[in-house]
Design a protein around this motif. Structure first.
Motif, mmCIF file in Angstrom:
data_model
loop_
_atom_site.group_PDB
_atom_site.id
_atom_site.type_symbol
_atom_site.label_atom_id
_atom_site.label_comp_id
_atom_site.label_asym_id
_atom_site.label_seq_id
_atom_site.Cartn_x
_atom_site.Cartn_y
_atom_site.Cartn_z
ATOM 1 N N GLY A 48 0.815 -1.220 0.000
ATOM 2 C CA GLY A 48 0.000 0.000 0.000
ATOM 3 C C GLY A 48 0.843 1.262 0.000
ATOM 4 O O GLY A 48 0.336 2.350 0.243
ATOM 5 N N ILE A 49 2.137 1.129 -0.244
ATOM 6 C CA ILE A 49 3.042 2.292 -0.237
ATOM 7 C C ILE A 49 3.771 2.361 -1.574
ATOM 8 O O ILE A 49 4.228 1.331 -2.078
ATOM 9 N N TYR A 50 3.889 3.571 -2.120
ATOM 10 C CA TYR A 50 4.652 3.689 -3.359
ATOM 11 C C TYR A 50 6.121 3.440 -3.079
ATOM 12 O O TYR A 50 6.605 3.574 -1.964
ATOM 13 N N MET A 76 12.831 13.340 1.554
ATOM 14 C CA MET A 76 12.558 12.748 2.859
ATOM 15 C C MET A 76 13.753 11.905 3.279
ATOM 16 O O MET A 76 14.245 11.093 2.505
ATOM 17 N N THR A 93 17.871 20.234 13.801
ATOM 18 C CA THR A 93 16.950 20.737 14.841
ATOM 19 C C THR A 93 15.644 19.950 14.875
ATOM 20 O O THR A 93 14.555 20.518 14.930
ATOM 21 N N LEU A 94 15.762 18.640 14.821
ATOM 22 C CA LEU A 94 14.569 17.787 14.884
ATOM 23 C C LEU A 94 14.857 16.579 15.766
ATOM 24 O O LEU A 94 16.018 16.216 15.958
ATOM 25 N N ILE A 114 12.900 10.497 13.665
ATOM 26 C CA ILE A 114 11.687 10.799 12.902
ATOM 27 C C ILE A 114 12.053 11.008 11.429
ATOM 28 O O ILE A 114 13.187 11.333 11.097
ATOM 29 N N ASP A 115 11.086 10.796 10.569
ATOM 30 C CA ASP A 115 11.332 11.027 9.140
ATOM 31 C C ASP A 115 11.377 12.527 8.894
ATOM 32 O O ASP A 115 10.463 13.251 9.280
ATOM 33 N N ARG A 134 11.155 15.595 6.560
ATOM 34 C CA ARG A 134 10.648 16.042 5.255
ATOM 35 C C ARG A 134 11.361 17.310 4.840
ATOM 36 O O ARG A 134 11.450 18.256 5.608
ATOM 37 N N MET A 194 5.355 23.780 9.370
ATOM 38 C CA MET A 194 6.546 22.951 9.581
ATOM 39 C C MET A 194 7.492 23.546 10.633
ATOM 40 O O MET A 194 8.728 23.406 10.524
ATOM 41 N N GLN A 216 9.712 23.820 13.634
ATOM 42 C CA GLN A 216 10.458 22.741 14.266
ATOM 43 C C GLN A 216 10.690 22.957 15.759
ATOM 44 O O GLN A 216 10.636 22.029 16.545
ATOM 45 N N SER A 219 1.640 20.691 9.794
ATOM 46 C CA SER A 219 2.833 19.829 9.802
ATOM 47 C C SER A 219 3.879 20.293 10.816
ATOM 48 O O SER A 219 5.085 20.158 10.600
ATOM 49 N N TYR A 254 6.312 20.511 14.008
ATOM 50 C CA TYR A 254 7.116 19.539 14.748
ATOM 51 C C TYR A 254 7.078 19.910 16.238
ATOM 52 O O TYR A 254 6.035 19.863 16.854
ATOM 53 N N GLU A 255 8.192 20.333 16.816
ATOM 54 C CA GLU A 255 8.266 20.505 18.272
ATOM 55 C C GLU A 255 8.109 21.958 18.725
ATOM 56 O O GLU A 255 8.396 22.267 19.885
ATOM 57 N N LEU A 297 2.491 12.509 12.271
ATOM 58 C CA LEU A 297 3.118 12.495 10.942
ATOM 59 C C LEU A 297 4.626 12.291 11.031
ATOM 60 O O LEU A 297 5.326 12.441 10.040
ATOM 61 N N TYR A 298 5.097 11.964 12.208
ATOM 62 C CA TYR A 298 6.547 11.913 12.394
ATOM 63 C C TYR A 298 7.222 10.779 11.635
ATOM 64 O O TYR A 298 8.394 10.868 11.307
ATOM 65 N N ASN A 299 6.505 9.707 11.408
ATOM 66 C CA ASN A 299 7.083 8.633 10.611
ATOM 67 C C ASN A 299 6.148 8.293 9.458
ATOM 68 O O ASN A 299 4.929 8.243 9.640
ATOM 69 N N PHE A 300 6.739 8.091 8.300
ATOM 70 C CA PHE A 300 5.956 7.933 7.085
ATOM 71 C C PHE A 300 5.063 6.701 7.135
ATOM 72 O O PHE A 300 5.512 5.594 7.381
ATOM 73 N N VAL A 312 1.530 5.158 4.885
ATOM 74 C CA VAL A 312 0.790 5.416 3.653
ATOM 75 C C VAL A 312 -0.458 6.248 3.911
ATOM 76 O O VAL A 312 -0.842 7.101 3.106
ATOM 77 N N ALA A 346 0.104 9.909 3.668
ATOM 78 C CA ALA A 346 0.294 10.448 2.318
ATOM 79 C C ALA A 346 -1.019 10.838 1.671
ATOM 80 O O ALA A 346 -1.040 11.575 0.703
#
Lengths: 438, 224
Positions: A30-32, A173, A188-189, A193-194, A196, B137, B139, B156, B158-159, B214-217, B219, B222
């Motif tokens: 289910g993921i590209y 990403m 600075t994250l 985590i992923d 972007r 976004m 951060q 979106s 973050y912290e 949304l921190y980890n991808f 599906v 998306a």
């Protein structure tokens, strides 16, 4: 009784084995598909061009004895300290984070030893790469991860990244697996985590804004260093004209064979145009503005050897940039790691899951054990050897065409093998004087 | 106190003077007439007062200096600022404090869209309203809004933290209201204090931040 004839099992051209496997993978997950690198399609490319060489009407230079200049100056339009490179082959932007610290160091060592530049990437400048790169281009990217005015002032040039050939109009990403403590701190994250990377800059939109952004960067750096603008190969004629109009010293055009650390496969293979198709429109834009050779043009995306360098320069570029090829020189996809590639479900030459951080060659990873597989000194030596070979190959061709400077190569020295490449490169089909579309 | 007048000096001459000045110097800049990139790239502990409105990227990448603009500011005020402070008596355009790493910005009027976009540690206080997609976004750091916020606040995120006293038109993806604890009241009080502000009714502020979904991808993310 006579045996009945049967037809041979016929597989579909449309639904070939790769396509079917991708449909099954998509149905399961289910993921590209996300991967690194650039386009793997069979695109029109520099192999579709040939040099004509000298003959009765052209006078060649002696292959080993007569000089053929390879030096190039980048960014002397407005900056007081342009980059003076010994060879017209630079190292493209690749981030610490996407690459290991050892890989960044190796790139710096190799490039510096042959007198060319390296480029940072998303995530900022590391002490190691500044230390090992005599001429370092600092990228200003949409994410502004690690962006710091002190580093900006330490840079030898600044590259505003508008796009990448692998993903025009797309961001990036960096998956959590590659976000260790150091990468997280620089960006600075939180760790793991992923991350972007946005597809456009946070504080400007169109070319009029970019012109003011360039002014700001020049004011911050005292008009000392050149400003590059990097665009993806999509509308090179307009993008190059707008970048030049905005005040860039150098424009970098990255075709769709140019690599990325990670993006969607569908993006890599279906958005953008081949590098071959980028050069002439870009040159035309500069010529019409009276800025060809005044604003230098760097072409990147799938440059592999001295012939590619010579062809890009003959079409009007001032220099080229390499990324994927430099990684291969360091050891990426080397068959000596075949067993490890097989464990990852791939094979040497096809490994492209750079985003997962499991690179057996220790290049596109932050894993401590894997990273140690790459000796930065040896890697640097390998890259230097490769850059020297590319340069000598380009010189060999230039001399055969009677040129004592690589940048004296010209479209007139070329012909094309296919109608498509003739149209894209604006040179005649071999054996004819026909340039489609001219 | 030194006076630099745009009627007599170019942008380059003024910025070069500011960038090359000694710590603890003070400057007044006259007739800015909306000039772009004014006071960009300062890396000194100096005071700069600008008499009038400025254009794009005023005090861009500022470090250490204290800049007061007696007027309004164009897009990208204090973009990628590292430390120091900026005080604007009027309004500010888009992207104020974009990707700022540190220091603080005080705006007495309103801020347009994308205020605090991609902020990385800066504190921004807006006495009026903010436009859409503010703190997009974001951060790290804090965006304080005394007025209302436009659509998709904190999309979106973050912290970073958002404190807002007024109304929120809508929240962006992954941005949620969070509990305002005593710790956060103290945090807000400190941020206001750093901007030389006091407020006796901090209880009216609400806090917003990331739900971290949304921190980890995945599906399903998306498809948003």
């Amino acid at each position: 009784m006579k045996k009945k004839s049967v037809t041979h099992p016929r597989t579909s051209y449309t639904f070939d084995a790769y396509t079917n496997s991708e449909i099954r993978r998509a149905a399961e997950t289910g993921i590209y598909d996300i991967r690194g690198g650039g386009s793997k399609r069979n695109l029109p490319n520099f192999d579709d061009l040939l040099f004509l060489g000298a003959s009765i009407s052209r006078y060649p230079l002696e292959g080993y004895r007569e000089s053929c200049n390879t030096k190039v100056t980048l960014g002397d339009r407005f900056s007081s300290n342009p980059l003076n490179l010994e060879i017209p082959i630079t190292i493209a932007g690749m981030s610490f984070g996407a690459l290991s610290a050892q890989a960044k160091e190796a790139l710096g060592r190799g490039a510096s030893s042959v007198g060319t530049s390296t480029t940072t990437g998303d995530g900022g400048m590391t002490k190691e790469e500044r230390g090992h790169s005599k001429q370092l281009v600092y990228q200003l990217l949409p994410s502004r991860y690690g962006m710091n005015p002190d580093d900006l002032r330490k840079a030898d040039a600044i590259e505003i990244v508008v796009g990448q050939g692998a993903k025009p109009g797309g961001g990036g990403m960096l998956l959590g697996q590659k976000i260790n403590d150091r990468v997280a701190e620089m960006r600075t994250l939180p760790k793991g985590i992923d991350q972007r990377s946005p597809c456009r800059h946070p504080d400007w939109t169109g070319p009029d804004d970019m012109e003011i952004k360039i002014l700001e960067l020049r004011e911050i750096t005292g008009w000392r260093v050149p400003i590059f603008v990097k665009v993806a190969g999509s509308r090179p004629y307009y993008d190059v004209a707008l970048a030049a109009k905005s005040g860039a010293d150098v424009v970098v055009v990255d075709g769709m064979q140019g690599g990325t650390a990670a993006t969607q496969e569908v993006f890599i293979e279906n958005v953008g145009i081949p590098t071959l198709a980028c050069v002439r429109p870009a040159v035309k834009a500069l010529q019409e503005l009276g800025l060809h050779r005044k604003v230098q043009l760097i072409i990147s995306g799938g440059i592999r050897n001295g012939a590619d360098v010579a062809k890009a320069l003959a079409l009007g570029a001032d220099a080229v940039s390499i990324g994927s090829a430099a990684l291969i020189a360091l050891g990426d996809n080397d068959p000596r790691y075949q067993k490890d590639y097989e464990k990852l479900g791939t094979t040497a030459g096809a490994f492209d899951d750079w985003h997962e951080g499991l690179d057996p060659a220790g290049i596109t990873t932050q894993d401590k054990k894997l990273s140690k597989r790459l000796d930065p000194k040896l890697g640097g030596r390998r890259l230097a050897n490769y850059l020297n070979v590319m340069t000598m190959e380009a010189q060999t061709i230039a001399r055969a065409c009677g040129k004592n400077d690589l940048r004296n190569l010209e479209p007139e020295d070329l012909c094309a093998l296919t109608v498509e490449s003739a149209a894209m490169a604006g040179v005649p089909l071999a054996g004819t004087n026909w340039i489609p579309g001219a | 106190m030194h006076t630099l007048d745009f009627k007599k000096l170019s942008l380059r001459e003024i910025n070069k003077t500011l960038q090359g000045s000694d710590n603890n110097s003070s400057f007044t800049i006259k007739n800015p007439k909306g000039s772009h990139a004014l006071a960009a790239g300062i890396n000194k502990k100096i005071d700069v007062k600008v008499l009038g409105s400025v254009g794009y990227y005023c005090a861009g990448m500022n470090k250490k200096s204290s800049i007061k603009i007696e007027g309004s500011a164009g897009p990208g005020l204090g973009e990628n600022m590292m430390s120091g402070n900026i005080h604007v008596t009027g309004d500010v355009s888009q992207y104020a404090g974009a990707s700022g790493h540190g220091g603080n910005i005080l705006v007495e009027g309103n801020a347009s869209s994308r205020c605090g976009i991609s902020m990385k540690g800066i504190d921004i206080v807006i006495k009026g309203n903010v436009g859409h997609m503010s703190a997009f976004m974001a951060q790290k750091g804090t965006l304080v809004i005394f007025g209302d916020a436009g659509h998709a606040l904190g999309d979106s995120i973050y912290e970073a933290n958002i404190y807002i006293a007024g109304k929120v038109s809508s929240l962006g993806a992954d941005c949620v209201e969070k509990k305002m604890t005593k710790k956060h009241i103290i945090n807000l009080k400190n941020i206001l204090s750093n901007a030389n502000l006091t407020d006796d009714n901090l209880g009216r502020f609400k806090r917003f931040g990331s739900s971290r979904s949304l921190y980890n991808f995945k599906v399903d993310n998306a498809k948003i």
